[in-house]
Scaffold this motif. Structure first.
Motif, short mmCIF file in Angstrom:
data_model
loop_
_atom_site.label_atom_id
_atom_site.label_comp_id
_atom_site.label_asym_id
_atom_site.label_seq_id
_atom_site.Cartn_x
_atom_site.Cartn_y
_atom_site.Cartn_z
N ALA A 12 0.92 -1.18 0.20
CA ALA A 12 0.04 0.06 0.12
C ALA A 12 0.83 1.35 -0.02
N LEU A 13 1.88 1.25 0.84
CA LEU A 13 2.71 2.48 0.60
C LEU A 13 3.37 2.56 -0.67
N LEU A 14 3.87 1.60 -1.29
CA LEU A 14 4.35 1.58 -2.55
C LEU A 14 3.39 2.00 -3.54
N ALA A 15 1.97 1.84 -3.54
CA ALA A 15 0.95 2.32 -4.26
C ALA A 15 0.74 3.72 -4.00
N GLY A 16 1.54 4.32 -3.13
CA GLY A 16 1.31 5.86 -2.78
C GLY A 16 0.22 6.11 -1.87
N ARG A 17 -0.44 5.15 -1.00
CA ARG A 17 -1.19 5.43 -0.05
C ARG A 17 -0.53 6.10 1.44
N SER A 18 -1.26 6.83 1.98
CA SER A 18 -0.86 7.36 3.30
C SER A 18 -0.45 6.44 4.26
N PRO A 19 0.29 6.74 5.21
CA PRO A 19 0.61 5.93 6.37
C PRO A 19 -0.58 5.05 7.00
N HIS A 20 -1.70 6.13 7.17
CA HIS A 20 -3.03 5.65 7.93
C HIS A 20 -3.54 4.56 6.93
N GLU A 21 -3.60 4.90 5.65
CA GLU A 21 -4.30 4.11 4.69
C GLU A 21 -3.66 2.63 4.59
N ALA A 22 -2.03 2.72 4.56
CA ALA A 22 -1.50 1.47 4.58
C ALA A 22 -1.74 0.86 5.67
N ARG A 23 -1.87 1.40 6.78
CA ARG A 23 -1.90 0.45 8.04
C ARG A 23 -3.58 -0.17 8.00
N LEU A 24 -4.49 0.67 7.52
CA LEU A 24 -5.75 0.02 7.39
C LEU A 24 -5.93 -1.12 6.35
N ALA A 25 -5.16 -0.96 5.35
CA ALA A 25 -5.07 -2.00 4.22
C ALA A 25 -4.36 -3.23 4.73
N ALA A 26 -3.21 -2.95 5.50
CA ALA A 26 -2.62 -4.08 6.11
C ALA A 26 -3.46 -5.00 7.06
N GLU A 27 -4.07 -4.04 8.04
CA GLU A 27 -4.81 -4.68 9.15
C GLU A 27 -5.93 -5.73 8.33
N ALA A 28 -6.61 -4.85 7.48
CA ALA A 28 -7.53 -5.71 6.69
C ALA A 28 -7.08 -7.31 6.09
N ALA A 29 -6.08 -6.99 5.37
CA ALA A 29 -5.50 -8.08 4.86
C ALA A 29 -5.15 -9.11 5.80
N MET A 30 -4.90 -8.62 7.15
CA MET A 30 -4.36 -9.69 8.24
C MET A 30 -5.47 -10.34 8.64
N LEU A 31 -6.59 -9.36 9.13
CA LEU A 31 -7.97 -9.89 9.70
C LEU A 31 -8.77 -10.86 8.80
N THR A 32 -8.56 -10.41 7.08
CA THR A 32 -9.08 -11.60 6.01
C THR A 32 -8.44 -12.74 6.38
N ASP A 33 -7.02 -12.75 6.45
CA ASP A 33 -6.25 -14.04 6.57
C ASP A 33 -6.67 -14.85 7.82
N ALA A 34 -6.81 -14.04 8.66
CA ALA A 34 -7.15 -14.54 10.23
C ALA A 34 -8.44 -15.32 10.03
N ALA A 35 -9.56 -14.83 9.51
CA ALA A 35 -10.77 -15.22 9.53
C ALA A 35 -10.72 -16.32 8.62
N ARG A 36 -9.88 -16.52 7.55
CA ARG A 36 -9.95 -17.72 6.44
C ARG A 36 -9.45 -18.83 7.53
N ARG A 37 -8.40 -18.66 8.22
CA ARG A 37 -7.58 -19.50 9.04
C ARG A 37 -8.53 -20.07 9.93
N ALA A 38 -9.27 -19.26 10.65
CA ALA A 38 -10.19 -19.68 11.84
C ALA A 38 -11.44 -20.45 11.07
N ALA A 39 -11.94 -19.97 9.81
CA ALA A 39 -13.06 -20.94 9.39
C ALA A 39 -12.50 -22.23 8.90
N ALA A 40 -11.06 -22.37 8.58
CA ALA A 40 -10.59 -23.78 8.12
C ALA A 40 -10.31 -24.51 9.35
#
Length: 403
Positions: free
Chosen positions: A313-341
């Motif tokens: 996200a930072l490389l795409a030109g996002r602000s630090p706050h937007e990058a943090r949101l994108a990172a947490e969204a990706a991590m949360l999506t991955d965690a939900a997938r792991r928990a469901a499986a």
């Protein structure tokens, strides 16, 4: 004509129902109580003034025109209630407010008593349902009764105008808007109802017939004035609550993507399935359930996933706050997938506090939910590379926040 008056009374009275939706709290609040009393009395004035009501009252009591002192007494009570409302709205030391309220009630109580006494002394045996004011304009005692109720109502409206003009200079926002609406309603009452009544009565004294002003013009103007005043009284009290529920409904809807992702792991109690549940209550239930689910998913957080998404996200030109949101969204999506499986928590899992849980209110959760719904970092980065392709590059995870 009766139908129009009854409709005005219904709309007028519904305002008090909205204000009195919490009876126990309202009874302890002098402002809410006086607002509801004024609006209810205004609605009762319309009901009493309807020709159908007047005819029914006269027939039930067996007294021709008994509905006249009833209506005029109710109008005087409404005038008093308006003054009491303004006194409570203005506020001040309770002893001072209490004395002013008692003086107003005493003055208008005497006025109502005088109206009744004058009616009893008058000779008014001919029933008049729509033109009593002008028909009996020259009748002894009835003449004085008519003038007395008009003067009492005029005094209340003039005081209301003066208070609204003076007070609106000292306030702003919704309160000023409400005061201006009350002022407009009072002016409509003074000009459209009272001036037309006075003109029709004086014309009778002079031997002219301008009864249409009293029978045709005055009633709808009185209805309009009362409705405008009721909106002015209720607007500062109701609009903030309506706006809060509207924002709650919007936040509830925007939390949909996040709730869809984590609801399978939430162990919070299910909300009541009542269709009438208010938006803010629905939002509160959804917030509690989401926070519960995030706690359940915390062991599955993979900081490598978060770091890769953040770098992309930072490389795409996002602000630090937007990058943090994108990172947490990706991590949360991955965690939900792991928990469901039913997978084992990753080796890099650790204590990490999501930004959404550090922000009071639903705003943080809404941001995270919208990051899931519209994930940033999907546009091409510098050099035309898609940042999502960079997530395969493993970097050292940043130090997690200790909860």
């Amino acid at each position: 004509m009766s139908l129009v008056v009854y409709l005005a009374a219904l709309v007028f009275g519904m305002t008090s129902v909205l204000l009195f939706r919490r009876p126990r709290t309202a009874v302890r609040d002098p402002l809410t109580l006086s607002t509801c009393a004024a609006i209810v009395l205004g609605a009762l004035v319309f009901v009493c003034a309807a020709p159908a009501t007047l005819g029914t009252v006269n027939r039930l009591t067996g007294v021709p025109n008994f509905g006249a002192p009833l209506t005029y007494g109710m109008l005087s009570a409404y005038s008093c209630a308006v003054l009491v409302l303004l006194i409570n709205w203005r506020g001040g030391p309770r002893p001072v407010v209490r004395r002013a309220v008692l003086r107003s009630m005493a003055a208008y109580g005497l006025l109502v008593a005088a109206v009744v006494v004058l009616f009893l002394l008058a000779d008014a045996d001919t029933e008049r349902l729509t033109d009593l004011d002008t028909y009996y304009a020259g009748t002894p005692f009835m003449r004085e009764m008519i003038l007395l109720y008009l003067l009492g109502h005029s005094a209340a409206m003039l005081v209301m105008c003066v208070v609204c003009v003076k007070w609106s200079r000292d306030v702003d926002g919704l309160l000023r808007t409400g005061l201006r609406l009350i002022l407009l309603g009072a002016l409509l009452d003074l000009v459209g109802f009272q001036c037309t009544k006075y003109t029709a009565v004086v014309a009778r004294w002079a031997g002219h017939d301008l009864d249409f002003l009293s029978t045709t013009v005055a009633p709808p103007m009185a209805s309009l004035a009362a409705l405008v005043c009721s909106v002015g009284f209720a607007l500062p009290r109701l609009l903030p609550s309506v706006q809060a529920h509207w924002r709650g409904l919007e936040d509830y809807r925007r939390l949909g993507p996040l709730w869809s992702l984590v609801k399978s792991v939430s162990t919070a109690p299910k909300p009541p399935a009542a269709w009438w549940q208010l938006p803010r209550a629905r939002l509160q239930w959804r917030e509690v359930s989401i926070h519960d689910a995030l706690l359940a998913l915390a062991p599955y957080f993979d900081h490598r996933v978060r770091q890769r998404a953040r770098d992309a996200a930072l490389l795409a030109g996002r602000s630090p706050h937007e990058a943090r949101l994108a990172a947490e969204a990706a991590m949360l999506t991955d965690a939900a997938r792991r928990a469901a499986a039913h997978e084992e928590p990753p080796d890099t899992a650790g204590s990490y506090r999501l930004h959404a849980t550090e922000v009071p209110g639903p705003s943080g959760l809404v941001e995270l939910s919208q990051a899931l719904h519209h994930p940033p970092g999907r546009t091409a980065g510098p050099g035309g590379a898609n940042p999502s392709a960079l997530t395969g590059t493993l970097t050292e995870p940043e130090e997690p926040h200790v909860a």
